[in-house]
Scaffold this active site. Structure first.
Site, PDB file in Angstrom:
ATOM      1  CG  PHE A  37     -20.919  83.835 -52.893  1.00  0.00           C
ATOM      2  CD1 PHE A  37     -19.962  83.550 -51.929  1.00  0.00           C
ATOM      3  CD2 PHE A  37     -20.499  84.347 -54.113  1.00  0.00           C
ATOM      4  CE1 PHE A  37     -18.618  83.772 -52.174  1.00  0.00           C
ATOM      5  CE2 PHE A  37     -19.152  84.571 -54.369  1.00  0.00           C
ATOM      6  CZ  PHE A  37     -18.207  84.277 -53.391  1.00  0.00           C
ATOM      7  CB  SER A  83     -15.554  84.763 -63.584  1.00  0.00           C
ATOM      8  OG  SER A  83     -16.800  84.750 -63.039  1.00  0.00           O
ATOM      9  CG  LEU A  84     -19.548  83.736 -67.981  1.00  0.00           C
ATOM     10  CD1 LEU A  84     -20.720  82.821 -68.318  1.00  0.00           C
ATOM     11  CD2 LEU A  84     -19.104  84.484 -69.223  1.00  0.00           C
ATOM     12  CD  GLU A 113     -23.497  78.739 -75.423  1.00  0.00           C
ATOM     13  OE1 GLU A 113     -22.884  78.089 -74.556  1.00  0.00           O
ATOM     14  OE2 GLU A 113     -22.942  79.444 -76.269  1.00  0.00           O
ATOM     15  CE  LYS A 115     -23.303  80.674 -64.829  1.00  0.00           C
ATOM     16  NZ  LYS A 115     -22.900  79.743 -63.782  1.00  0.00           N
ATOM     17  CG  ASP A 117     -24.927  74.023 -60.851  1.00  0.00           C
ATOM     18  OD1 ASP A 117     -23.823  74.593 -60.733  1.00  0.00           O
ATOM     19  OD2 ASP A 117     -25.720  73.874 -59.915  1.00  0.00           O
ATOM     20  NE  ARG A 136     -13.680  79.493 -62.815  1.00  0.00           N
ATOM     21  CZ  ARG A 136     -14.752  80.242 -62.642  1.00  0.00           C
ATOM     22  NH1 ARG A 136     -15.223  80.938 -63.640  1.00  0.00           N
ATOM     23  NH2 ARG A 136     -15.379  80.255 -61.492  1.00  0.00           N
ATOM     24  CD  GLU A 173     -19.700  74.235 -65.996  1.00  0.00           C
ATOM     25  OE1 GLU A 173     -18.911  74.883 -66.719  1.00  0.00           O
ATOM     26  OE2 GLU A 173     -20.003  74.566 -64.843  1.00  0.00           O
ATOM     27  CE1 TYR A 225     -18.057  77.017 -71.088  1.00  0.00           C
ATOM     28  CE2 TYR A 225     -19.645  75.339 -70.430  1.00  0.00           C
ATOM     29  CZ  TYR A 225     -18.590  76.181 -70.118  1.00  0.00           C
ATOM     30  OH  TYR A 225     -18.084  76.183 -68.858  1.00  0.00           O
ATOM     31  CE  LYS A 290     -21.038  81.371 -73.859  1.00  0.00           C
ATOM     32  NZ  LYS A 290     -20.656  80.001 -74.192  1.00  0.00           N
ATOM     33  CE  LYS A 314     -24.357  82.522 -61.170  1.00  0.00           C
ATOM     34  NZ  LYS A 314     -23.579  82.107 -60.008  1.00  0.00           N
ATOM     35  CB  CYS A 408     -29.556  54.742 -30.084  1.00  0.00           C
ATOM     36  SG  CYS A 408     -30.410  54.026 -31.492  1.00  0.00           S
ATOM     37  CB  CYS A 411     -31.377  50.301 -29.257  1.00  0.00           C
ATOM     38  SG  CYS A 411     -29.724  50.995 -29.396  1.00  0.00           S
ATOM     39  CB  CYS A 426     -26.639  53.669 -32.553  1.00  0.00           C
ATOM     40  SG  CYS A 426     -27.077  52.273 -31.490  1.00  0.00           S
ATOM     41  CB  CYS A 432     -29.336  49.175 -32.726  1.00  0.00           C
ATOM     42  SG  CYS A 432     -30.169  50.702 -33.138  1.00  0.00           S
TER      43      CYS A 432
HETATM   44  P1  AMP Z   1     -19.806  81.924 -62.603  1.00  0.00           P
HETATM   45  O1  AMP Z   1     -19.092  80.735 -62.035  1.00  0.00           O
HETATM   46  O2  AMP Z   1     -21.077  82.227 -61.941  1.00  0.00           O
HETATM   47  O3  AMP Z   1     -18.876  83.116 -62.743  1.00  0.00           O
HETATM   48  O4  AMP Z   1     -20.216  81.530 -64.091  1.00  0.00           O
HETATM   49  C1  AMP Z   1     -19.259  81.277 -65.070  1.00  0.00           C
HETATM   50  C2  AMP Z   1     -19.164  79.806 -65.273  1.00  0.00           C
HETATM   51  O5  AMP Z   1     -20.341  79.281 -65.841  1.00  0.00           O
HETATM   52  C3  AMP Z   1     -18.117  79.440 -66.275  1.00  0.00           C
HETATM   53  O6  AMP Z   1     -16.835  79.416 -65.706  1.00  0.00           O
HETATM   54  C4  AMP Z   1     -18.548  78.069 -66.675  1.00  0.00           C
HETATM   55  O7  AMP Z   1     -17.985  77.120 -65.797  1.00  0.00           O
HETATM   56  C5  AMP Z   1     -20.040  78.041 -66.424  1.00  0.00           C
HETATM   57  N1  AMP Z   1     -20.870  77.772 -67.591  1.00  0.00           N
HETATM   58  C6  AMP Z   1     -21.876  76.868 -67.613  1.00  0.00           C
HETATM   59  N2  AMP Z   1     -22.471  76.814 -68.802  1.00  0.00           N
HETATM   60  C7  AMP Z   1     -21.845  77.717 -69.599  1.00  0.00           C
HETATM   61  C8  AMP Z   1     -22.005  78.103 -70.957  1.00  0.00           C
HETATM   62  N3  AMP Z   1     -22.962  77.582 -71.727  1.00  0.00           N
HETATM   63  N4  AMP Z   1     -21.152  79.029 -71.438  1.00  0.00           N
HETATM   64  C9  AMP Z   1     -20.185  79.575 -70.650  1.00  0.00           C
HETATM   65  N5  AMP Z   1     -19.989  79.249 -69.366  1.00  0.00           N
HETATM   66  C10 AMP Z   1     -20.815  78.328 -68.827  1.00  0.00           C
HETATM   67 ZN    ZN Z   2     -29.375  52.000 -31.547  1.00  0.00          ZN
END
Ligand code: AMP
Ligand code: ZN
Length: 672
Positions: A37, A83-84, A113, A115, A117, A136, A173, A225, A290, A314, A408, A411, A426, A432
């Site tokens: 992406f 966003s970052l 820090e 990140k 998920d 967000r 998060e 955070y 940061k 990342k 299937c 069966c 099925c 089965c």
């Molecule tokens: P991205 O979605 O790739 O633009 O990354 C930014 C997102 O990372 C932010 O919107 C947060 O949801 C997430 N994120 C996860 N951990 C952290 C962190 N320690 N500090 C700031 N953002 C974070």
């Molecule tokens: Zn079956």
């Protein structure tokens, strides 16, 4: 590239990226890796810079992404949620460091820090009380999911007095630990419900549920955070100190942070967590860097989309290339067919991978997978790795597409696929083998009849020996002791244990029996709701689809599955036999549960957020005084109990149908 070519490519990329954004943010079901992406986004960004005449203000490069849904109130963020900017390369990180140095000189520190998920959330506290939690969204405004966020245990609803500003916003998060994800997802698969691809999607899907009680049952966690407040810069001079304070106010702040005074220290932190992340109980997808000092952050400022004082690095999802050999089709206890890819063994993220999940026929079509293809497999947070793409450069011209089986594999019955569903089933549920065995295994399971002394293997052996054909046969095993003792592996003692376990299971309450039947979509929670509404199996079996659907929180899909189940004679016969064996097919009315009859015969719908009670508490209050809850407003409804922030369409409907609208207080006075 000529301008004409660029225009075409820009349009192509825009379309593609918008689709991916929709899948990611709205459906919480991405079909492309983050890495791919970002590559596409960068390609588009570069083209737009080169040919600014084609830059569309609505281009995917100009937005943060949007996940606003109609079901929640939309709320503007007091401070936009940006966003970052992100990178996968050390060089770009060094470039970032150089830009920072150029702007503010050499005297500064970075905070590194993890990140996390998950999905980001912004929570407002007023005088130490949680007031609002907003997703967000598009960065400017998001969904008000306060009721759901209140259920998260690690987010305090009220803080102890501790020197925090009267008004502040805290961001973090929301995520789900991998172990919880696996447990809950397995339950969903067993119940024939849609499985989530990874913990992030599970968390995102959960926070967007309409039913906060269901949210409360799913264990979510949250790391904070960012702190925002008008008072912030008076209280703290930098980000690090603010997070230490936030921790002292009672918030969950990650312990895995570091102050770094050079980009090399940052890179060392990144390298350390590249492997270390696999030992965490949750998923991270990178590191956030940061600039620590608030004054320096201000000097650096923002671009339209992201702060210039932060960047995320990342990690690439670990990928490997291997040969795709064949597809196996597994049939589960609900008859759902799951295709699984068999692969040449390959090492990935520390384990040898031989299989990859393919989910359903759509996924095979999406990948355009052909026998003998070389494929890329990736392991993110998922338990089973997935195939992300085919290496088309290595495709053999004579290769043939995979034809999904029409019958299937177990069966031979013709498979069916309901309109709008991705999964093949099925339909031969009584004939089965994996379905028969799977259903009996589910029946004896710990959350169902919990039969001691009997396990999955016992069921399989007994089925092969012709001793068990369906769940009711379990209760006739005591008449077959002579055959049982003649089987290898079963001593007298273990047979006695098992038979005692079977006898004891007859004491299980109705809701467990109902769950144990393994009706598709009827998991533990739904079984409980159906049991407490219909009180007994006969009433449930006689109920129409509409009646079942009118039960609070029961949807059409479930109602249909339940009526289909009871429409079958075999099932009715089985229930009759279970009744003869003495199982509980009705709830035992507990006298202490009924607190009064004040609401007897009256129907209610609850909507909105309440001051004194949670919705779940109101539900049990109404039910314990004889009232019944309905799921939607109709002319037959007696009362709508309205709280704060009720949806305007509900209100309008109630007013149109002249349904009395009452407050929490009025409900209480009806009871007293
Ligand atoms: P991205 O979605 O790739 O633009 O990354 C930014 C997102 O990372 C932010 O919107 C947060 O949801 C997430 N994120 C996860 N951990 C952290 C962190 N320690 N500090 C700031 N953002 C974070
Ligand atoms: Zn079956």
């Amino acid at each position: 590239m000529s301008p004409a070519e660029a225009a075409i490519r820009i349009e192509e990329l825009t379309k593609e990226l918008n689709t991916y954004n929709y899948q990611y943010y709205v459906l919480a079901n991405p079909t492309i890796s983050d890495y791919d992406f970002d590559l596409k986004l960068k390609e588009l960004d570069a083209l737009e810079q080169q040919f600014p005449q084609f830059l569309d203000p609505d281009s995917p490069t100009q937005k943060v992404g949007g996940d606003i849904t109609q079901r929640f109130d939309t709320v503007r963020h007091r401070w936009p949620m940006l966003s970052l900017s992100n990178t996968y390369s050390e060089q770009e990180l060094r470039d970032f460091d150089n830009r920072v140095r150029k702007a503010i000189g050499n005297d500064f520190e970075y905070v590194c820090e993890l990140k996390f998920d998950g999905l980001s959330i912004s929570i407002t506290y007023e005088n130490g009380v949680l007031k609002r939690a907003v997703t967000r969204g598009d960065g400017v405004q998001g969904d008000d999911v306060t009721a759901n966020v209140r259920t998260i245990k690690s987010i305090p609803n009220r803080l102890k007095p501790n020197g925090y500003p009267d008004l502040f916003e805290i961001r973090g998060e929301i995520f789900m630990h991998r172990a919880a994800f696996q447990r809950l997802n397995n339950e969903r698969i067993e119940n024939g419900e849609m499985a989530y691809a990874n913990p992030r999607n599970f968390a995102a899907g959960t926070i967007k549920l309409q039913d906060s009680a269901e949210v409360a049952r799913r264990p979510l966690d949250c790391f904070l955070y960012f702190l925002y407040s008008n008072e912030r810069n008076r209280l703290f001079s930098n980000h690090w100190d603010s997070l230490q304070a936030v921790k002292a106010w009672g918030f969950h702040v990650s312990e895995h942070m570091a102050l770094c005074s050079s980009i090399d220290e940052v890179l060392a932190f990144i390298a350390k967590w590249e492997q270390g992340r696999y030992d965490l109980s949750y998923d991270i997808d990178g590191i956030v860097i940061k600039v620590n000092d608030y004054g320096q952050q201000e000097e650096l400022g923002f671009t339209a989309k992201s702060p210039r004082w932060a960047i995320s690095y990342k990690y690439k999802a670990e990928q490997a290339e291997t040969k795709f050999l064949s597809v196996s089709y597994q049939v589960g206890r609900t008859g759902a067919v799951t295709p699984v890819a068999n692969l040449s063994p390959v090492l990935l993220a520390g384990t040898t991978v031989k299989r990859a999940s393919l989910h359903n026929a759509n996924e095979i079509a999406r990948l355009d997978l052909r026998e003998g293809d070389m494929v890329f497999v990736e392991k993110g947070g998922e338990i089973i790795p997935k195939i992300t793409a085919v290496n088309l450069l290595k495709r053999k011209p004579e290769s043939q597409p995979i034809s999904y089986p029409l019958t299937c594999p177990e069966c031979g019955t013709s498979l069916v696929r309901k309109p709008g569903e991705a999964v093949h089933y099925c339909p031969n549920d009584e004939g089965c083998p994996p379905q028969i065995v799977g259903r009996m295994q589910h029946f004896i399971g710990r959350k169902a009849m919990d039969i001691e002394g009997m396990g999955d293997e016992t069921i399989e052996t007994f089925f092969k020996q012709g001793l068990l054909h369906n769940i009711t046969d379990i209760y006739s095993l005591k008449d077959k002791q002579e055959t049982l003792v003649r089987l290898d592996r079963f001593g007298q003692k273990s047979i006695e244990n098992m038979l005692a376990g079977i006898e004891k299971s007859k004491e299980k309450p109705f809701e467990k029996v109902l769950f144990a039947l393994g009706i598709r979509y009827v998991g533990e929670t739904i079984a409980k709701k159906l049991a407490s509404h219909f009180k007994n199996m006969d009433a449930l079996a006689a109920a129409s689809k509409e009646e079942i659907e009118s039960v609070y929180e029961i949807g059409e899909r479930i109602a249909e599955s339940v009526t289909e189940y009871f429409a079958k004679d075999v099932h009715r016969e089985q229930l009759e036999r279970l009744r003869q064996h003495g199982l509980h097919l009705a709830i035992e009315e507990k006298t202490n549960e009924r607190l009064g009859d004040a609401l007897s015969g009256k129907t209610f719908v609850i909507s909105g957020v309440f001051e004194h009670f949670s919705r779940e508490e109101l539900t049990s209050l109404i039910e314990s005084h004889g009232g019944k809850l309905l799921s939607s407003i109709s002319g037959k409804l007696d009362y709508l109990v309205a709280g704060d922030k009720m949806g305007p369409s509900k209100l309008a409907k109630a007013e149109k149908l002249k349904v009395p609208i009452i407050s929490e207080q009025e409900l209480l006075s009806m009871i007293n």
